[in-house]
Design a protein around this motif. Sequence first.
Motif, PDB file in Angstrom:
ATOM      1  N   VAL A   1       0.844  -1.200   0.000  1.00  0.00           N
ATOM      2  CA  VAL A   1       0.000   0.000   0.000  1.00  0.00           C
ATOM      3  C   VAL A   1       0.878   1.249   0.000  1.00  0.00           C
ATOM      4  N   ARG A   2       1.900   1.232   0.836  1.00  0.00           N
ATOM      5  CA  ARG A   2       2.798   2.385   0.895  1.00  0.00           C
ATOM      6  C   ARG A   2       3.546   2.575  -0.422  1.00  0.00           C
ATOM      7  N   GLU A   3       4.052   1.492  -0.985  1.00  0.00           N
ATOM      8  CA  GLU A   3       4.789   1.598  -2.244  1.00  0.00           C
ATOM      9  C   GLU A   3       3.912   2.127  -3.373  1.00  0.00           C
ATOM     10  N   GLU A   4       2.678   1.662  -3.434  1.00  0.00           N
ATOM     11  CA  GLU A   4       1.764   2.092  -4.485  1.00  0.00           C
ATOM     12  C   GLU A   4       1.512   3.599  -4.407  1.00  0.00           C
ATOM     13  N   HIS A   5       1.288   4.114  -3.228  1.00  0.00           N
ATOM     14  CA  HIS A   5       0.968   5.540  -3.111  1.00  0.00           C
ATOM     15  C   HIS A   5       2.186   6.419  -3.362  1.00  0.00           C
ATOM     16  N   GLU A   6       3.355   5.980  -2.983  1.00  0.00           N
ATOM     17  CA  GLU A   6       4.551   6.748  -3.316  1.00  0.00           C
ATOM     18  C   GLU A   6       4.741   6.798  -4.830  1.00  0.00           C
ATOM     19  N   ASP A   7       4.401   5.715  -5.518  1.00  0.00           N
ATOM     20  CA  ASP A   7       4.493   5.702  -6.975  1.00  0.00           C
ATOM     21  C   ASP A   7       3.438   6.620  -7.597  1.00  0.00           C
ATOM     22  N   ILE A   8       2.255   6.690  -6.979  1.00  0.00           N
ATOM     23  CA  ILE A   8       1.214   7.608  -7.459  1.00  0.00           C
ATOM     24  C   ILE A   8       1.703   9.057  -7.355  1.00  0.00           C
ATOM     25  N   LEU A   9       2.353   9.393  -6.254  1.00  0.00           N
ATOM     26  CA  LEU A   9       2.906  10.748  -6.120  1.00  0.00           C
ATOM     27  C   LEU A   9       3.877  11.035  -7.259  1.00  0.00           C
ATOM     28  N   ARG A  10       4.791  10.107  -7.491  1.00  0.00           N
ATOM     29  CA  ARG A  10       5.771  10.314  -8.560  1.00  0.00           C
ATOM     30  C   ARG A  10       5.087  10.458  -9.915  1.00  0.00           C
ATOM     31  N   PHE A  11       4.037   9.670 -10.152  1.00  0.00           N
ATOM     32  CA  PHE A  11       3.313   9.721 -11.423  1.00  0.00           C
ATOM     33  C   PHE A  11       2.815  11.129 -11.709  1.00  0.00           C
ATOM     34  N   TRP A  12       2.212  11.784 -10.708  1.00  0.00           N
ATOM     35  CA  TRP A  12       1.630  13.109 -10.953  1.00  0.00           C
ATOM     36  C   TRP A  12       2.673  14.216 -10.893  1.00  0.00           C
ATOM     37  N   PHE A  13       3.680  14.060 -10.059  1.00  0.00           N
ATOM     38  CA  PHE A  13       4.765  15.038 -10.106  1.00  0.00           C
ATOM     39  C   PHE A  13       5.471  14.989 -11.464  1.00  0.00           C
ATOM     40  N   ASP A  14       5.622  13.810 -12.020  1.00  0.00           N
ATOM     41  CA  ASP A  14       6.241  13.677 -13.343  1.00  0.00           C
ATOM     42  C   ASP A  14       5.433  14.390 -14.420  1.00  0.00           C
ATOM     43  N   ARG A  15       4.152  14.541 -14.210  1.00  0.00           N
ATOM     44  CA  ARG A  15       3.285  15.192 -15.195  1.00  0.00           C
ATOM     45  C   ARG A  15       3.074  16.673 -14.917  1.00  0.00           C
ATOM     46  N   GLY A  16       3.844  17.197 -14.008  1.00  0.00           N
ATOM     47  CA  GLY A  16       3.838  18.636 -13.811  1.00  0.00           C
ATOM     48  C   GLY A  16       3.055  19.144 -12.633  1.00  0.00           C
ATOM     49  N   ALA A  17       2.428  18.255 -11.867  1.00  0.00           N
ATOM     50  CA  ALA A  17       1.714  18.721 -10.676  1.00  0.00           C
ATOM     51  C   ALA A  17       2.696  19.382  -9.720  1.00  0.00           C
ATOM     52  N   ALA A  18       2.272  20.495  -9.128  1.00  0.00           N
ATOM     53  CA  ALA A  18       3.117  21.209  -8.176  1.00  0.00           C
ATOM     54  C   ALA A  18       2.882  20.754  -6.746  1.00  0.00           C
ATOM     55  N   GLY A  19       1.730  20.116  -6.509  1.00  0.00           N
ATOM     56  CA  GLY A  19       1.409  19.718  -5.140  1.00  0.00           C
ATOM     57  C   GLY A  19       0.386  18.613  -5.106  1.00  0.00           C
ATOM     58  N   ILE A  20       0.270  18.015  -3.922  1.00  0.00           N
ATOM     59  CA  ILE A  20      -0.682  16.947  -3.666  1.00  0.00           C
ATOM     60  C   ILE A  20      -1.521  17.329  -2.455  1.00  0.00           C
TER      61      ILE A  20
END
Length: 535
Positions: free
Chosen positions: A188-207
């Motif tokens: 669960v932890r690994e999946e959500h850290e990867d989700i963060l990276r996914f959206w930061f990679d697409r230009g998101a400035a924050g979560i």
Amino acid sequence: MPHNPSAWWRTAAIYQVYVRSFADGDGDGTGDLAGVRARLPYLASLGVEALWFTPWYVSPLADGGYDVTDYRAIDPAFGTLDEAEKLISEARQLGLRTIVDVVPNHVSDEHPWFREALAALPGSPERDLFHFRPGRGPRGDEPPNAWRSEFGGPAWSRTKAEDGSPGEWYLHLFAPGQPDLNWSHPRVREEHEDILRFWFDRGAAGIRIDSAALLAKDPDLPDFDPARDPHPYVDRDELHDIYRSWRAVADRYDGVLIGELWLPDVERFARYLRSDELHTAFNFDFLSCPWEPERLRDSVNSTLAAHSGVGAPATWVLCNHDVTRTVTRYGREETGFAFAAKRFDTPTDLELGTRRARAAALLSLALPGAVYLYQGEELGLPEADIPRDRIADPMHSRSGGVDPGRDGCRVPLPWEGTEPPYGFGGADPWLPQPGDWAPYTAARQEADPDSMLALYRTALRLRRGWSAAPGAEELTWLDAQPGLLAFARGDGLICAVNLAAEPARLPAHTAVLLSSGPLDDAGLLPPDTAAWLRG
């Protein structure tokens, strides 16, 4: 903390976009990314610096998109991933950063993980990703504990085996379509850290982190007495390790983490804002505060003190997609907000509420830190009455029909014209718009220098000029007559808000920069009115 011009999030004005109700680009009655992209110039002209988008992911919409099936895909009702990437890029070209919403406490019951768990046997690795338990009682007919859902009713639902026989129960702190994840599981932890990276990679400035205080549970899932026992799933110490790992991910992208934390203890709240955890968190004490001078002053003081201790900026918010709109709330006898107090047919004086909402806008925008605006607040929209057969929010059904739910603050925006759908798009929006909203349209207010929209635009422009200046984080209360809140910012701004029943004398000043309503003939500040002054 010394001023850091690159830390935009410390002072930003951030606009919340509820995509489903913002603007409909394809005419099907549901807001979408095409609609947002077409209205980006409006948002840039408003004067905000960032946009927070509520969940736009694939979802069956059991809870307005907060039941996510796939974090790496956009729900077809809203558009495509390619459109989201274009939106992030186009917004940035206009000076608008993008914040995306992540919902880590639970997923949709249509999420592949939960589908696999239901198909697996009790005790299987697939079920370890959630909280499955046998029931209590001789035949397991009773839930594993007495926890209650945030939406009302039990926090457990029972599964069925392939042959139709009853099986284990699963935990859902919200709707049955939102099974809680097991955050003690490394996957669960690994999946959500990867989700963060996914959206930061697409230009998101924050979560923005939904229900950020609920993830960790006591592994025994015990019953508890709130007056005596430690809470088994709110504000548990294990959360801090989770958010430290998220911060490590965010820092590699210079990204920002923003927590939704409903915690009454300001010291416990501030622990999440230490330098290696979240950057900021929503200030629900201020949002919930009644329109009373001492209560508001105490809220400001306690908020600033708690944040100062950890070097974090305060945040100020009057409304969001979960609470009664400001104009309506401030027009009621009980001006504070509490979920338990929401009822149908509560009397409201919209003229009074609008006057107070205008003053509250200047108050919140004058305070040091960041500020959040919910779409439609800049138009002065009131809460809408939704016909009961059109209410989609599970809060309504789970309360047995007592709670009107949150759909009244989620009605599609009125852009132009004299009748529904007011330029929103589509002949029949997913929630009905009131027939008397023509005065609230953005087009009508564009032409009115005294409108709520004009007030917000002017205030945001002035705020942008001083909020990031050196010394602007300082606030000093000024001596004033009873009922008048008056404070000075380190850069020379004075804000005065009259919550008394009689007009009040303004603090000493050299000029009136802006007021939420006209001063009286004697130059006094009328009741429920605010002014920004130059010292």
